[in-house]
Write an enzyme that holds these catalytic residues in place. Structure first.
Site, PDB file in Angstrom:
ATOM      1  N   TYR B 440      44.419  16.941  21.085  1.00 37.81           N
ATOM      2  CA  TYR B 440      43.384  17.166  22.101  1.00 37.81           C
ATOM      3  C   TYR B 440      43.120  18.647  22.391  1.00 37.81           C
ATOM      4  O   TYR B 440      43.832  19.502  21.892  1.00 37.81           O
ATOM      5  CB  TYR B 440      43.603  16.323  23.347  1.00 37.81           C
ATOM      6  CG  TYR B 440      44.828  16.485  24.211  1.00 37.81           C
ATOM      7  CD1 TYR B 440      45.684  17.543  24.112  1.00 37.81           C
ATOM      8  CD2 TYR B 440      45.096  15.508  25.178  1.00 37.81           C
ATOM      9  CE1 TYR B 440      46.775  17.648  24.955  1.00 37.81           C
ATOM     10  CE2 TYR B 440      46.183  15.601  26.021  1.00 37.81           C
ATOM     11  CZ  TYR B 440      47.020  16.675  25.911  1.00 37.81           C
ATOM     12  OH  TYR B 440      48.091  16.776  26.748  1.00 37.81           O
ATOM     13  N   GLU B 441      42.072  18.892  23.132  1.00 34.61           N
ATOM     14  CA  GLU B 441      41.579  20.267  23.376  1.00 34.61           C
ATOM     15  C   GLU B 441      41.255  20.992  22.070  1.00 34.61           C
ATOM     16  O   GLU B 441      41.464  22.198  21.954  1.00 34.61           O
ATOM     17  CB  GLU B 441      42.594  21.087  24.184  1.00 34.61           C
ATOM     18  CG  GLU B 441      43.032  20.487  25.482  1.00 34.61           C
ATOM     19  CD  GLU B 441      41.892  20.107  26.411  1.00 34.61           C
ATOM     20  OE1 GLU B 441      40.784  20.614  26.228  1.00 34.61           O
ATOM     21  OE2 GLU B 441      42.134  19.272  27.305  1.00 34.61           O
TER      22      GLU B 441
END
Lengths: 594, 594
Positions: B440-441
């Site tokens: 994620y990110e």
């Protein structure tokens, strides 16, 4: 969710084009009649069974897990019915001895079956898998009477088997195990102790479970030389061979674990359970090693199976998922974005899986063929040679294939991005299932110590030289051909480096055994790459010969070989350096200062 | 099960001995009054809170997960109460602007707090963590009126925040997002669309949730240049600033996922939800990047936190678990076996964690200090220099620390053998939690493209040269000292290699952009090691200076530095080769032939 189709084309490539098994089997009287068509037909049927019956239970097995209540274990929904279909179709008997009801097919066919079963559902496959290990152990070490009672039932699949080694305070270190076996008056033994981590130790798939249990006789010497092996059936067979009296071995609980939820990992309590000695007193570990070696190859096939199914799914996703444009300009201008397979790093993730997968298949099928040669070749020197190669490479199959499988299933999951982390898509289960394979049947560190300490340094490199000779012969034969330079040169190079590294570590270890312990894990990865480089070079040879055929299979094979040599083999540059760095930086710091 | 104690000694070493933050902060008027004792006191209190309040909820959070019913999400038992304690103690305000109720401490103190929170419980920490990201975004881009309404509530922790970017068909590729924002008559917008993977999107910890949502205005140009950012509160603040009317943003379901079970990953449906524009129309991605950059550093701290707690537990186990004898003879002859920390490969597994951990702490704390300098140094050229270094190294923090954390948590689990796979021991949770941080990110591939494409090649290596200059200065200063040769020589060597590799890739990428895409992941690992080698050499310098002090901390530090250079830095030999191997073997094969 997800998909699995048996990779029959690549299996056939390995069996027939790479290994020429039809001809190889002609030298083994036991299997001389088996032709390629028969093998293909068996694998096709097996593939169908795996896709249609076993695979659909994989995700439900993970979600439901096994349920324990008061000593009784229920496998997930559908497991029992699928097992019954497996038994009805005769699959457990595939590679078993016809004298005990088996079909007598070669180990290598069974090995291919297990690759597919594990792709479809590792947790389910462990039930028949452990049974087959018990079959092999009893077949090798049981008395004729024991064989007569137990083998037909295990061969048919009516009964399953387990191996009960681990105790709460000992896993790797069986020398300190405590379970006791006291002789009864009737020739049996009363066995008492606690075993943990017993896969398939209790379940509802079969009418009886035959446990192979390690314990100590009252007068046993301490350590590994005082361990004996016993058959401890859940139900003691009556005079008709049917399950009779309930024995004093019971499941106390099951573990909640990271993966393989569909397989029951049991605490087994033995309270004066009746058992019968298998093989010689105090020689139990020797007998159990038959089962453990088979199990180690089996774990390698678990790794391979998971790599295949994870690859299939991540490949399908990479072709389907639209995200960003290619760095070199749109490839699907009619769509809102390009399929992610246009991106170089997505291709790296896919090709890494593919290269590990296909080399792993070649290597493990070849090893299975060596087992068949070891078991039944007419020439003793061939049997010996095959046995040596199998002994040498068993820890490599186990550790290298399962490490690669963890890498590969993680890459497959990564291809899915955020969706890979979500249970529904099924990819994270492959990562969780793959993780156990690096631990059980001897951790991968133990495999590396077995390879370097026992198999290589233990005979001054004699077995390794046998493998080295095969590499050298190939290099000499192919090295003169220009089109093979790109494969043969790096193969020859890594062969030389392994030889040199082995000598260096051997010299250092003579002065300090920790030098072997410090180098072992890196050493195993280097040897694994030597093996993979050898098989990739051989496969490239075939692909070069046939690329004019118009079959794009060979184009793909050749591209994967090139990827392997360019992008994966260089990992050895790291591990050779790390192995050579020695033990000092590991051992200098006092434990209290960590 | 398990343990966590804040590693205050090593944190203090990094803050005071390595970074000399007290003096550094004196150059920042905003923080000039803060002394070392104050920082130590804050961290001690934070550590206590993490160990005593947050850590005990880690395993229960994993086991229970979040519960969804009809739009309402309940976090696991105890999460709400712990969050209230966190708010009552004022922790959310630690590094926030005093103008909005914050305590105004430096980012670097907040960073250390987050390391500890993540060690204690990553899933729980994501609730306040995302709020802090929302704070930073609104603080940078909100109007005075927006700040007045929202910031005090977020700073106090009464309200939490989220970032709503991802949609079902787009994660990495925000250019194709579809959520729409139609202007209302009152200056607000009616926002409609579906967002997925919204961490902390709905829960019962706080009275209101402030969503920062990306959507398109009616006249927006296509692609990333047509995305705007909106504040969409769950409850629209009334005229007193209290939560008022329920807004049309609702949680449709939560995901079942591999890890971070205690944090609700939500599907958020917006049905004409009222939102208010943040920043300029169509400049939403720019504004959101403030939050994303903070989040990327935050993800690095998640990796670091998990590495610490996993290391602590595996170390304790390795000292406690008795198994086998040392290869060089019994070390605990009075016991049935030696503690496994005597075995070289167990030490390799521990030291790998320790070396990644301590270098990761040094690197990330140093980066946090650069952020403080960027934000408030009086000298503009210092601010610019710091900003460049932060921009350059943010993707390295995110990807290198989280890849290392996955390696490390897996090694910690492996130290436990079979017990590592059992949920009860808690080790497998760290592996599952650590896995999301690589995704994620911005996946770690995206980070590597950001590093190589945007941060390095994008300015012809100017930012990289700034880091290179620091390395070079250190090499010149220390290279003349004999005791530093073992550290400075390999550091200088990897510095030269990075420079050369960068130029090579840059040249190739000018002809073919796929060359950058093919090399990026390997390149990031090489740069990560350059950074770690630099910090290990600096830490070794300090340890050499102080090893006469009698404090065994420095003996340990020095031994870990030596281990790093001997056993981990050589990984660059692999990645440099793989990066140089180029894109051809990746791109040649047609997608249909995979």
């Amino acid at each position: 969710m997800g998909q699995y189709t048996a990779p029959l084309r690549d299996m056939q490539f390995v069996l027939h084009e790479l290994l020429d098994v039809e001809n190889e089997l002609k030298a083994l009287p036991r299997h001389a009649d088996i032709d390629a068509d028969t093998i293909n037909q068996v694998l096709k049927e097996a593939g169908k069974f795996c896709s249609e019956v076993v695979f659909p239970l994989n995700q439900v097995g993970d979600q439901e897990g096994c349920r324990y209540h008061d000593g009784v274990v229920k496998a997930p929904t559908g497991f029992k019915e699928a097992y019954q279909q497996y038994v009805d179709a005769g699959w457990p008997a595939l590679a078993c001895d016809p004298d005990h009801g088996g079909q007598g097919l070669p180990v290598l066919v069974n090995n291919a079956l297990y690759e597919m079963l594990n792709s479809a559902n590792q947790a389910w496959t462990m039930y028949p898998g452990l049974s087959h290990g018990a079959y092999e152990c009893l077949h090798a070490h049981g008395t004729p009477a024991q064989k007569a009672v137990y083998l037909p039932k295990i061969v048919s699949g009516e009964w399953t088997g387990t191996m009960c080694l681990t105790e709460p305070h000992c896993g790797t270190d069986l020398g300190i195990l405590r379970s006791k076996a006291e002789p009864n008056d009737d020739g049996s033994y009363a066995i008492t102790g606690t075993k943990i981590f017993i896969s398939a130790g209790e379940h509802d798939l079969a009418a009886n479970i035959i446990h192979l249990v390690l314990a100590r006789l009252p007068d046993a010497p301490p350590g590994t030389k005082g361990i004996s092996l016993f058959i401890v059936p859940k139900f003691i067979p009556d005079e008709h061979g049917a399950p009779g009296q309930r024995n004093g071995i019971r499941c106390g609980s099951i573990e909640h674990k990271m993966g393989i939820h569909g397989n029951a990992t049991c605490v087994m309590n033995l309270d004066g359970a009746r058992g019968w000695l298998v093989g010689e007193p105090n020689k139990g570990l020797n007998a159990m090693f038959v089962m453990m070696n088979a199990a180690r190859l089996g774990v390698g096939m678990q790794g391979l199976g998971l790599t295949e199914v994870a690859y299939q799914n991540s490949l399908a996703y990479a072709k389907d998922r639209l995200q960003m444009r290619s760095l070199t300009g749109p490839k699907a201008p009619d769509k809102p974005a390009d399929p992610i397979i246009v991106h170089p790093d997505v291709r790296r993730m896919l090709l890494t899986q593919k290269a590990y997968l296909e080399a792993g298949r070649a290597f493990s099928y070849w090893t299975a063929l060596q087992i068949d040669r070891e078991l039944s070749h007419t020439d003793e020197s061939v049997r010996k040679e095959a046995a040596d190669l199998v002994a040498l490479l068993t820890p490599v199959i186990k550790a290298f294939l399962t490490d690669n499988a963890f890498t590969s299933t993680n890459l497959a999951m990564q291809v899915y991005g955020g969706h890979g982390y979500i249970a529904e898509w099924g990819m994270e289960q492959y990562v969780r299932d793959a993780r156990i394979n690096m631990i059980y049947e001897g951790t991968n560190t133990i495999q590396s110590l077995d390879l370097l300490g026992r198999k290589v340094l233990g005979d001054m490199g004699a077995k390794l030289k046998k493998f080295g000779k095969m590499v050298q012969d190939f290099v000499e034969q192919e090295g003169v051909k220009e089109e093979m330079q790109e494969f043969v040169n790096p193969l020859a190079d890594i062969g030389d480096k392994v030889q040199k590294l082995t000598m260096e570590i051997g010299m250092k270890a003579m002065g300090n055994q920790d030098e072997a312990g410090a180098a072992a894990v890196d050493y195993l990865r280097v040897v694994g790459h030597l093996v993979f480089a050898y098989f990739w070079a051989r496969m490239a040879r075939i692909a070069l010969d046939k690329q004019g055929s118009g079959d794009p299979f060979y184009t793909s094979k050749l591209a994967t070989a090139r990827f392997y040599f360019a992008k994966l083999l260089p990992e050895t540059a790291y591990h050779i350096r790390a192995a050579r760095a020695g033990s000092k930086t590991l051992m200098d710091l006092e434990a209290d200062l960590f």
